[in-house]
Design an enzyme around this catalytic site. Structure first.
Site, short mmCIF file in Angstrom:
data_model
loop_
_atom_site.label_atom_id
_atom_site.label_comp_id
_atom_site.label_asym_id
_atom_site.label_seq_id
_atom_site.Cartn_x
_atom_site.Cartn_y
_atom_site.Cartn_z
CG ASP A 102 -1.78 -1.24 1.29
OD1 ASP A 102 -2.29 -1.66 0.24
OD2 ASP A 102 -1.87 -1.82 2.38
CE LYS A 105 3.27 -2.42 -4.57
NZ LYS A 105 2.92 -2.21 -3.16
N GLY A 139 -4.20 -4.41 -4.50
CA GLY A 139 -5.13 -3.41 -4.99
C GLY A 139 -4.37 -2.15 -5.34
CG HIS A 140 -1.58 -1.55 -7.97
ND1 HIS A 140 -0.77 -2.10 -8.93
CD2 HIS A 140 -0.98 -1.78 -6.80
CE1 HIS A 140 0.28 -2.64 -8.36
NE2 HIS A 140 0.17 -2.47 -7.07
CD GLN A 173 0.60 -8.90 -2.26
OE1 GLN A 173 1.39 -9.59 -2.88
NE2 GLN A 173 -0.61 -8.69 -2.68
#
Ligand code: IMP
Length: 429
Positions: free
Chosen positions: A13, A16, A40-41, A225
């Site tokens: 988180d 990225k 999750g991006h 991650q």
């Protein structure tokens, strides 16, 4: 031209997606190398906020091919949902643009059910996984009973393998966890359709990557991650089940160290972590709440996959230096510097105290880390709004000093700084 490895330098988180989106514009291939839809991006495309879980953030650059690499575990249900949604927004992820490596593993409904059942059983000792089935899918991979994506090309064998997976998962769910069994017939039929759809995307992505490198193109390896969640070098057992670090890029994509000429670590200007496990600089007070935000803003510190509030704390330079070492970082990207506006002074952790003794190296042992107390240096804060900054000289002196302290401590130059969620709010140093 190189492989650029883009790695989370903390507990995930780090933001990225923002820099991945920028680098994807210069890359002919953007490849995810680890994890699955636990990631999750969040990126903004024009006015639209886009969340990706399996698809690399390069999806919106039409010239780049998106690769799901061999180190991943892919949930085809999630993939179908995500591809449909991104295509609605104009991503055009057809079989020419989205390639799935045959050696990637498929994450199936039994894995999801077993992850949830296992976590519930652990109760207060739970790892706090995303319950997406990641651990059980990698367990099957390591036990050599996993189902690889390449099998999608063989409808008969694929249906049989899904049936066997459900049978084995049901045996465990009913026997070990007292849970109802999954409906094998429905799942086999659903997965036959999903396999027929995604078999068209199968391609030997290692060969594709090497061909691109030989043509002099850039390949972006996009991590999910973060370093401290790495299965081997993170805070085990409070980690994910894949190799999140630079080493993971090599094994997952089939490239050698000589190909990876840039290793970019992404670090937030503070720290956050979701799930259980030691977190020396954690704040459990109003300042921690302030770093987290209320959740009203999509960029606040709430999990983009699970919605869980993230634990928040001060920047941990000891941990960041460890990340620089084990990844071989060549540069850092500092994100969310704007969140620190108005916090004065700004403590940064420069050492730990363990049983009264100072320690300057990040301990390999998780229990030791759990016993470490942070030793802080207070840096001056700043009060000016920095969200309109477009170059380093636009930042107040205290913000520049914060950046320089990180560089001096880690020995790694900061190449990009982000000061807001918009595509324009990330600038090169
Ligand atoms: P799993 O990957 O779902 O098995 O979860 C294992 C640990 O990694 C838990 O602490 C999760 O909260 C954490 N985790 C997994 N994916 C992410 C991510 O994308 N960002 C932050 N933490 C994650």
């Amino acid at each position: 031209m190189p492989v650029i490895a883009l790695i989370g330098a903390q507990w995930g988180d780090e933001g990225k997606g923002h820099i991945a989106d920028k680098l994807a514009a210069e890359s002919s291939i953007v490849a995810r190398y680890n994890g699955g839809d636990n990631a999750g991006h969040t990126i903004t495309v024009g006015e639209t906020l886009v969340r990706t879980h399996l698809i690399p953030a390069g999806a919106f650059h039409p010239r780049s091919t998106c690769v799901l690499g061999a180190g991943m575990v892919i949930n085809l249900r999630s993939l179908a949902r995500e591809v449909d949604e991104l295509n609605r927004l104009g991503a055009n992820l057809n079989s020419d643009r989205l390639k799935i490596d045959p050696a990637a593993h498929l994450l199936l409904p039994g894995h999801v059910a077993l992850d949830g059942a296992g976590e519930s059983r652990l109760g207060r000792d739970a790892i706090g996984t995303t319950r997406r089935g990641i651990g059980p899918a990698y367990t099957d991979k390591a036990a050599r009973i996993g189902l690889r994506a390449g099998l999608m090309a063989n409808a008969g064998a694929f249906a049989e393998a899904v049936g066997t997976h459900i049978e084995q998962a049901n045996a465990r769910l009913t026997r070990d966890f007292d849970q109802p069994p999954l409906d094998a017939d429905t799942i086999v039929a659903e997965y036959a359709a999903l396999a027929a759809r995604f078999a068209l995307h199968l391609a030997d992505t290692t060969t594709l990557i090497h061909a691109a490198l030989e043509r002099g193109e850039t390949v972006l390896a996009e991590g999910a991650q973060g370093t401290l969640l790495d299965l081997d070098h993170g805070t085990y057992p409070f980690v994910t089940s894949s190799s999140t670090i630079t080493g993971g890029v090599l094994t997952a994509l089939g490239v050698g160290p000589k190909h990876v000429t840039r290793v970019i670590g992404v670090a937030k200007a503070f720290c956050s972590r979701v799930g259980a496990g030691p977190f020396p600089t954690e704040l459990r007070d109003a300042l921690g709440d302030r770093l987290r935000g209320t959740g009203a803003n999509p960029w606040d510190e709430f999990g983009s996959t699970t919605g869980r509030p993230r634990r928040t704390g001060w920047l941990d330079l000891v941990a960041l230096k460890y990340a620089a070492r084990i990844n071989g970082l060549t540069e850092l990207v500092l994100t969310k510097l704007d969140i620190l506006i108005g916090i004065d002074p700004l403590p940064v952790c420069v050492a730990y105290a363990f049983r009264g003794e100072p320690a300057t190296d990040f301990p390999g042992d998780t229990a030791t880390l759990g016993g470490c107390a942070p030793i802080y240096t207070d840096l001056p804060g700043w009060h000016d709004d920095i969200t309109a900054a477009r170059r380093i000289d636009d930042l107040p002196q205290a913000a520049r000093a914060y950046i320089e302290t990180i560089e001096a401590f880690t020995g790694i130059p900061i190449s990009h700084i982000s000061i807001g969620p918009d595509r324009s709010q990330i600038f090169t140093r």
